[in-house]
Design an enzyme around this catalytic site. Structure first.
Site, PDB file in Angstrom:
ATOM      1  CB  SER A 143     -24.579 -62.957  -7.165  1.00 34.33           C
ATOM      2  OG  SER A 143     -25.605 -62.125  -6.781  1.00 34.33           O
ATOM      3  CE1 TYR A 156     -26.970 -66.677  -3.832  1.00 36.95           C
ATOM      4  CE2 TYR A 156     -27.500 -64.538  -4.200  1.00 36.95           C
ATOM      5  CZ  TYR A 156     -26.958 -65.854  -4.687  1.00 36.95           C
ATOM      6  OH  TYR A 156     -26.500 -65.798  -5.915  1.00 36.95           O
TER       7      TYR A 156
END
Length: 257
Positions: A143, A156
């Site tokens: 990501s 995250y």
């Protein structure tokens, strides 16, 4: 990418949006599939949806944060197919949307456990097998959160920064063994995970949140899981034979800003 025909592909997070789309793309190339997910029912549904004969697909319910489960999904894949040519180390968890000062330790630990420990354990056990084979390609899902900061997404963000480091380190450790390790960095992909993030940010204003996120993407739209899958296929193929330690963004230009 004819080099993918008859390859054995192991995918964690195989019942999720990107995992499912990537499994479908590999299946169309003639690959055999081992799909791993914690959600057994969703996994079985994906297995039934894919147009693959029983001898070319294996579904395994497993928790990527437990080493015994990781050892088992690797072992069961080898028992059925004899090898692992491609490992898409893809399982992930977004966690809550909270500022660090409000984030409880257990929530932080859960995100790190799935996104970091799960990736590490997959690398550890698949690398061992691939080095014995003398070949293999591993693609970690990173990501673009691995390269930026984002208020409210501290756990995250931290977890994906860690996966960048694991990817580079593993690539260097395996250089010369025939095993390549790379990363794919999707962002703003239209999946259940992104839908959960939208709701976590503001459950009462999901459409507004969606517009706000889309406005940060230079291409002006959400990406599709299938668009991520095509980059994974490239990194898995012989066409990427001199590519290792790299991360390819699939984010509509967001990291270029």
């Amino acid at each position: 990418m004819d080099s993918l025909h008859d390859k054995v592909v192991l995918i964690t997070g195989g019942a999720g949006g990107i995992g499912k789309a990537t499994a479908s793309a590999f299946a169309k190339k003639g690959a055999s599939l081992a799909l791993v997910d914690l959600n057994g029912q969703a996994l079985e549904e994906v297995g039934q949806e894919l147009d693959v004969s029983d001898d070319k697909i294996l579904t395994i319910r497993a928790d990527v944060t437990k080493e015994a489960d990781v050892e088992r999904y690797v072992r069961e894949t080898k028992e059925k197919f004899g090898r692992v040519d491609v490992f898409f180390n893809n399982a992930g968890f977004e966690g809550p949307f909270k500022f660090l000062k409000e984030l409880d330790y257990d929530s932080f630990q859960k995100v790190m456990s799935v996104n970091v420990n799960g990736v590490f354990l997959g690398l550890k056990h698949v690398i061992n097998m691939m080095e014995e084979q003398g070949s293999g390609s591993i693609i970690n899902t990173i990501s673009n959160a691995g390269f930026i900061g984002s208020a409210g997404m501290g756990a995250y963000i931290a977890s994906k920064h860690a996966v960048v480091g694991l990817t580079k380190t593993a690539a260097l450790e395996c250089a010369g063994t025939g095993v390549r390790i790379n990363g794919v960095a999707p962002a703003a992909i239209d999946t259940t995970m992104l839908s959960n993030i939208e709701k976590n940010i503001s459950a009462d204003n999901v459409e507004e949140v969606r517009k706000q996120i889309q406005s940060t993407v230079p291409m002006g739209r959400y990406g599709l899981p299938e668009e991520v899958a095509q980059v994974v296929l490239f990194l898995a193929s012989d066409e990427a034979s001199f590519v290792t330690g790299a991360t390819y963004p699939v984010d509509g230009g967001a990291l270029a800003t």
